[in-house]
Design a protein around this motif. Structure first.
Motif, PDB file in Angstrom:
ATOM      1  N   VAL A  75      -1.066  -7.018  -2.056  1.00 37.14           N
ATOM      2  CA  VAL A  75      -1.035  -6.172  -3.255  1.00 37.14           C
ATOM      3  C   VAL A  75       0.324  -6.394  -3.927  1.00 37.14           C
ATOM      4  O   VAL A  75       1.357  -6.055  -3.335  1.00 37.14           O
ATOM      5  CB  VAL A  75      -1.214  -4.677  -2.912  1.00 37.14           C
ATOM      6  CG1 VAL A  75      -1.147  -3.845  -4.189  1.00 37.14           C
ATOM      7  CG2 VAL A  75      -2.536  -4.442  -2.194  1.00 37.14           C
ATOM      8  N   PRO A  76       0.375  -6.963  -5.135  1.00 37.62           N
ATOM      9  CA  PRO A  76       1.661  -7.243  -5.791  1.00 37.62           C
ATOM     10  C   PRO A  76       2.516  -5.989  -5.935  1.00 37.62           C
ATOM     11  O   PRO A  76       1.999  -4.896  -6.203  1.00 37.62           O
ATOM     12  CB  PRO A  76       1.238  -7.787  -7.166  1.00 37.62           C
ATOM     13  CG  PRO A  76      -0.144  -8.331  -6.942  1.00 37.62           C
ATOM     14  CD  PRO A  76      -0.773  -7.433  -5.927  1.00 37.62           C
ATOM     15  N   VAL A  77       3.828  -6.149  -5.765  1.00 37.63           N
ATOM     16  CA  VAL A  77       4.758  -5.021  -5.812  1.00 37.63           C
ATOM     17  C   VAL A  77       4.624  -4.256  -7.118  1.00 37.63           C
ATOM     18  O   VAL A  77       4.599  -3.015  -7.143  1.00 37.63           O
ATOM     19  CB  VAL A  77       6.207  -5.517  -5.622  1.00 37.63           C
ATOM     20  CG1 VAL A  77       7.208  -4.405  -5.950  1.00 37.63           C
ATOM     21  CG2 VAL A  77       6.425  -6.003  -4.194  1.00 37.63           C
ATOM     22  N   GLN A  78       4.534  -5.001  -8.235  1.00 37.39           N
ATOM     23  CA  GLN A  78       4.502  -4.342  -9.538  1.00 37.39           C
ATOM     24  C   GLN A  78       3.231  -3.521  -9.762  1.00 37.39           C
ATOM     25  O   GLN A  78       3.175  -2.665 -10.653  1.00 37.39           O
ATOM     26  CB  GLN A  78       4.661  -5.369 -10.674  1.00 37.39           C
ATOM     27  CG  GLN A  78       3.529  -6.374 -10.793  1.00 37.39           C
ATOM     28  CD  GLN A  78       3.743  -7.609  -9.926  1.00 37.39           C
ATOM     29  OE1 GLN A  78       4.543  -7.575  -8.981  1.00 37.39           O
ATOM     30  NE2 GLN A  78       3.055  -8.697 -10.260  1.00 37.39           N
ATOM     31  N   ASN A  79       2.209  -3.728  -8.930  1.00 39.03           N
ATOM     32  CA  ASN A  79       0.945  -2.991  -9.069  1.00 39.03           C
ATOM     33  C   ASN A  79       0.877  -1.760  -8.174  1.00 39.03           C
ATOM     34  O   ASN A  79      -0.085  -0.996  -8.239  1.00 39.03           O
ATOM     35  CB  ASN A  79      -0.251  -3.893  -8.734  1.00 39.03           C
ATOM     36  CG  ASN A  79      -0.445  -4.998  -9.751  1.00 39.03           C
ATOM     37  OD1 ASN A  79       0.280  -5.055 -10.735  1.00 39.03           O
ATOM     38  ND2 ASN A  79      -1.420  -5.865  -9.511  1.00 39.03           N
ATOM     39  N   GLN A  80       1.882  -1.585  -7.318  1.00 34.92           N
ATOM     40  CA  GLN A  80       1.813  -0.540  -6.290  1.00 34.92           C
ATOM     41  C   GLN A  80       2.386   0.800  -6.760  1.00 34.92           C
ATOM     42  O   GLN A  80       3.411   0.830  -7.440  1.00 34.92           O
ATOM     43  CB  GLN A  80       2.599  -0.951  -5.045  1.00 34.92           C
ATOM     44  CG  GLN A  80       2.124  -2.201  -4.342  1.00 34.92           C
ATOM     45  CD  GLN A  80       3.048  -2.555  -3.189  1.00 34.92           C
ATOM     46  OE1 GLN A  80       3.693  -1.684  -2.591  1.00 34.92           O
ATOM     47  NE2 GLN A  80       3.132  -3.842  -2.882  1.00 34.92           N
ATOM     48  N   THR A  81       1.715   1.883  -6.384  1.00 36.35           N
ATOM     49  CA  THR A  81       2.301   3.224  -6.414  1.00 36.35           C
ATOM     50  C   THR A  81       2.129   3.803  -5.021  1.00 36.35           C
ATOM     51  O   THR A  81       1.010   3.842  -4.489  1.00 36.35           O
ATOM     52  CB  THR A  81       1.623   4.136  -7.441  1.00 36.35           C
ATOM     53  OG1 THR A  81       1.769   3.562  -8.742  1.00 36.35           O
ATOM     54  CG2 THR A  81       2.239   5.530  -7.430  1.00 36.35           C
ATOM     55  N   LEU A  82       3.223   4.270  -4.419  1.00 38.20           N
ATOM     56  CA  LEU A  82       3.182   4.819  -3.061  1.00 38.20           C
ATOM     57  C   LEU A  82       3.499   6.306  -3.082  1.00 38.20           C
ATOM     58  O   LEU A  82       4.258   6.783  -3.929  1.00 38.20           O
ATOM     59  CB  LEU A  82       4.198   4.107  -2.159  1.00 38.20           C
ATOM     60  CG  LEU A  82       4.056   2.596  -1.991  1.00 38.20           C
ATOM     61  CD1 LEU A  82       5.142   2.080  -1.058  1.00 38.20           C
ATOM     62  CD2 LEU A  82       2.681   2.220  -1.467  1.00 38.20           C
ATOM     63  N   SER A  83       2.928   7.023  -2.087  1.00 38.55           N
ATOM     64  CA  SER A  83       3.231   8.441  -1.943  1.00 38.55           C
ATOM     65  C   SER A  83       2.852   8.890  -0.538  1.00 38.55           C
ATOM     66  O   SER A  83       1.988   8.285   0.113  1.00 38.55           O
ATOM     67  CB  SER A  83       2.462   9.272  -2.975  1.00 38.55           C
ATOM     68  OG  SER A  83       2.707  10.663  -2.780  1.00 38.55           O
ATOM     69  N   THR A  84       3.503   9.956  -0.087  1.00 39.36           N
ATOM     70  CA  THR A  84       3.092  10.579   1.178  1.00 39.36           C
ATOM     71  C   THR A  84       2.052  11.664   0.927  1.00 39.36           C
ATOM     72  O   THR A  84       1.587  12.311   1.861  1.00 39.36           O
ATOM     73  CB  THR A  84       4.313  11.210   1.884  1.00 39.36           C
ATOM     74  OG1 THR A  84       4.927  12.143   0.990  1.00 39.36           O
ATOM     75  CG2 THR A  84       5.319  10.143   2.287  1.00 39.36           C
ATOM     76  N   ASN A  85       1.661  11.851  -0.349  1.00 38.56           N
ATOM     77  CA  ASN A  85       0.681  12.864  -0.750  1.00 38.56           C
ATOM     78  C   ASN A  85      -0.687  12.205  -0.909  1.00 38.56           C
ATOM     79  O   ASN A  85      -0.875  11.323  -1.753  1.00 38.56           O
ATOM     80  CB  ASN A  85       1.117  13.511  -2.069  1.00 38.56           C
ATOM     81  CG  ASN A  85       0.241  14.696  -2.454  1.00 38.56           C
ATOM     82  OD1 ASN A  85      -0.901  14.809  -2.020  1.00 38.56           O
ATOM     83  ND2 ASN A  85       0.775  15.574  -3.298  1.00 38.56           N
ATOM     84  N   GLN A  86      -1.664  12.655  -0.092  1.00 36.83           N
ATOM     85  CA  GLN A  86      -2.986  12.033  -0.131  1.00 36.83           C
ATOM     86  C   GLN A  86      -3.698  12.212  -1.468  1.00 36.83           C
ATOM     87  O   GLN A  86      -4.618  11.459  -1.802  1.00 36.83           O
ATOM     88  CB  GLN A  86      -3.868  12.594   0.984  1.00 36.83           C
ATOM     89  CG  GLN A  86      -4.202  14.063   0.854  1.00 36.83           C
ATOM     90  CD  GLN A  86      -5.053  14.565   2.015  1.00 36.83           C
ATOM     91  OE1 GLN A  86      -5.210  13.879   3.007  1.00 36.83           O
ATOM     92  NE2 GLN A  86      -5.597  15.755   1.884  1.00 36.83           N
ATOM     93  N   ASN A  87      -3.273  13.191  -2.261  1.00 41.90           N
ATOM     94  CA  ASN A  87      -3.910  13.409  -3.564  1.00 41.90           C
ATOM     95  C   ASN A  87      -3.690  12.253  -4.526  1.00 41.90           C
ATOM     96  O   ASN A  87      -4.358  12.161  -5.557  1.00 41.90           O
ATOM     97  CB  ASN A  87      -3.416  14.708  -4.195  1.00 41.90           C
ATOM     98  CG  ASN A  87      -3.929  15.931  -3.446  1.00 41.90           C
ATOM     99  OD1 ASN A  87      -5.055  15.924  -2.942  1.00 41.90           O
ATOM    100  ND2 ASN A  87      -3.123  16.965  -3.351  1.00 41.90           N
ATOM    101  N   LEU A  88      -2.761  11.358  -4.182  1.00 35.84           N
ATOM    102  CA  LEU A  88      -2.587  10.149  -4.991  1.00 35.84           C
ATOM    103  C   LEU A  88      -3.903   9.400  -5.149  1.00 35.84           C
ATOM    104  O   LEU A  88      -4.194   8.832  -6.201  1.00 35.84           O
ATOM    105  CB  LEU A  88      -1.532   9.243  -4.336  1.00 35.84           C
ATOM    106  CG  LEU A  88      -1.364   7.843  -4.951  1.00 35.84           C
ATOM    107  CD1 LEU A  88      -0.797   7.950  -6.368  1.00 35.84           C
ATOM    108  CD2 LEU A  88      -0.472   6.977  -4.074  1.00 35.84           C
ATOM    109  N   LEU A  89      -4.709   9.421  -4.098  1.00 38.43           N
ATOM    110  CA  LEU A  89      -5.966   8.658  -4.126  1.00 38.43           C
ATOM    111  C   LEU A  89      -7.037   9.332  -4.971  1.00 38.43           C
ATOM    112  O   LEU A  89      -8.096   8.755  -5.207  1.00 38.43           O
ATOM    113  CB  LEU A  89      -6.481   8.442  -2.704  1.00 38.43           C
ATOM    114  CG  LEU A  89      -5.533   7.667  -1.787  1.00 38.43           C
ATOM    115  CD1 LEU A  89      -6.166   7.469  -0.422  1.00 38.43           C
ATOM    116  CD2 LEU A  89      -5.150   6.328  -2.385  1.00 38.43           C
ATOM    117  N   LEU A  90      -6.769  10.559  -5.421  1.00 41.91           N
ATOM    118  CA  LEU A  90      -7.708  11.256  -6.290  1.00 41.91           C
ATOM    119  C   LEU A  90      -7.352  11.077  -7.768  1.00 41.91           C
ATOM    120  O   LEU A  90      -8.141  11.459  -8.643  1.00 41.91           O
ATOM    121  CB  LEU A  90      -7.738  12.746  -5.952  1.00 41.91           C
ATOM    122  CG  LEU A  90      -8.163  13.109  -4.518  1.00 41.91           C
ATOM    123  CD1 LEU A  90      -8.071  14.616  -4.319  1.00 41.91           C
ATOM    124  CD2 LEU A  90      -9.557  12.607  -4.221  1.00 41.91           C
TER     125      LEU A  90
END
Length: 411
Positions: free
Chosen positions: A36-51
């Motif tokens: 997954v290219p770095v510029q395309n990534q968003t990371l979080s410890t919050n599972q709501n990111l996937l919503l």
């Protein structure tokens, strides 16, 4: 160190050599290991990111937006889960996996979890209760108590009936050829003998309803209800039966209030999830000595609570069944098959001599006696005919009486 990455594609893992890396370095590892290219990534410890469904929604998750932040400073350690949202498509490693959808085609947390096996406790069994014929249960426990002293394991297949309400009645126990040790029980299945047992059961209006086994004195010192080996054996037999009311019974010694030992019966059903996992090949069937016997090991991760694991406490697979007793239709005074001494026609003569005052149908109303006769008589005609006489308690035709008496006299 291993960190779990959950995205719309499911749960994946990356390996990290240094626990004190920055978020920028973590993204670089995700790019190299998960493509997954770095510029395309968003990371979080919050599972709501996937919503999140839009770029604007995703931008609100900023807890891992600073590339210079150390991952250890925000509580990320070995085994932690980091949630990943990304734009574009990629091919996920693994068999028969299609490219993930483009940005905007999101899966909910429930969808993601559904892609894995979730192991929970099953509260209620499919059978209302199990009732044991008193004499049948007594003959089984007496043997393991008095002859085997609960030093080696013993098992049998239970036969009886199932009521429309799910009440299981056990009326006889067939003990197949077997080898028992302190910790393991090997059933030496004999298809020819089991065909005879099935023919008798059919004539008696009965069927297989469960599996019974004993635990040894040495197992009493161990911290489990059933061992992983016992779980595997019980689950295999339950799965083969295709009977939802199938019962697994366990017999062991328990210390009473006076410090003595009492024989104790317990009954369970293997949970629906347990049967499913077994049929779909999730269980590790080769159990090494290093594995805790109270844990069943899986070939892939399952979800227990909020934890991904490959080791499941055996108790998660057990559903307790209430136990009752009754007086069944069969006697239990004939020697039992496949024990220390072979059962011969001499035993038949002794039995018939001892029961002369009873009607002939009463004299042969014993499963173990019928099994001895089934080895000689026609399994397709004679055995069912005799079993039906026993079931209905009707007179045995004279020809059969003469045949059985002559077999006994010839011994």
């Amino acid at each position: 160190m291993m960190i779990r990455i959950r995205s719309r594609d499911g749960l994946e893992r990356i390996t990290i050599d240094n626990p004190h890396i920055t978020i920028a370095q973590l993204k670089t590892l995700i790019e190299s290991q998960l493509r997954v290219p770095v510029q395309n990534q968003t990371l979080s410890t919050n599972q709501n990111l996937l919503l999140a469904k839009t770029l604007e929604d995703i931008a609100r998750f900023t807890d891992m937006s600073n590339p210079q932040t150390l991952v250890s400073s925000i509580g990320i350690a070995h085994g932690s889960i980091v949630y990943l949202a990304y734009e574009g498509e990629r091919t996920v490693a693994g068999p028969n996996v299609k490219p993930a959808g483009s940005f905007g085609r999101k899966m909910t947390i429930e969808d993601l979890i559904a892609k894995q096996m979730r192991v929970t406790r099953q509260e209620n069994p499919h059978c209302e209760l199990v009732s044991f014929d008193r004499d049948t249960a007594n003959v089984f426990q007496n043997y393991v108590n008095e002859s085997l002293a609960f030093a080696v394991k013993r098992g049998g297949i239970m036969y009886g009936t199932v009521s429309p309400e799910g009440k299981v009645e056990v009326d006889f126990i067939y003990e197949p050829p077997q080898q028992g040790t302190e910790d393991n029980l090997l059933l030496l299945r004999d298809p020819d003998e089991e065909n005879l047992v099935e023919a008798i059961a059919l004539g008696l209006g009965m069927r297989k309803v469960g599996f019974i086994f004993t635990q040894t004195i040495s197992q009493k010192k161990k911290d489990y209800t059933m061992s992983n080996a016992e779980i595997l054996q019980a689950t295999e037999l339950h799965g083969q039966s295709e009977l939802k009311e199938w019962v697994t019974a366990m017999v062991k010694l328990e210390v009473n209030e006076d410090g003595g030992a009492d024989v104790h019966f317990e009954a369970f059903q293997m949970s629906d999830m347990c049967i499913r996992l077994y049929k779909e090949g999730w269980f590790e069937t080769e159990i090494g000595e290093e594995v805790d016997p109270k844990l069943s090991r899986m070939k892939k991760d399952v979800v227990v609570g909020v934890k991904d694991t490959r080791e499941v406490d055996n108790d998660f697979f057990l559903v307790v069944v209430k136990i009752f007793d009754h007086q069944g239709p069969l006697s239990t005074t004939f020697p039992v098959e496949n024990r220390n001494s072979p059962v011969t026609m001499k035993a038949l003569k002794t039995h018939l001599d001892r029961t002369k005052t009873l009607s002939f149908v009463k004299r042969i109303s014993d499963f173990h006696l019928l099994l001895l006769l089934a080895r000689i008589l026609d399994v397709n005609a004679d055995v069912p005919a005799l079993a039906v006489c026993v079931q209905t308690q009707t007179s045995v035709p004279e020809g059969y009486q003469l045949l059985i008496e002559s077999l006994a006299s010839a011994s």
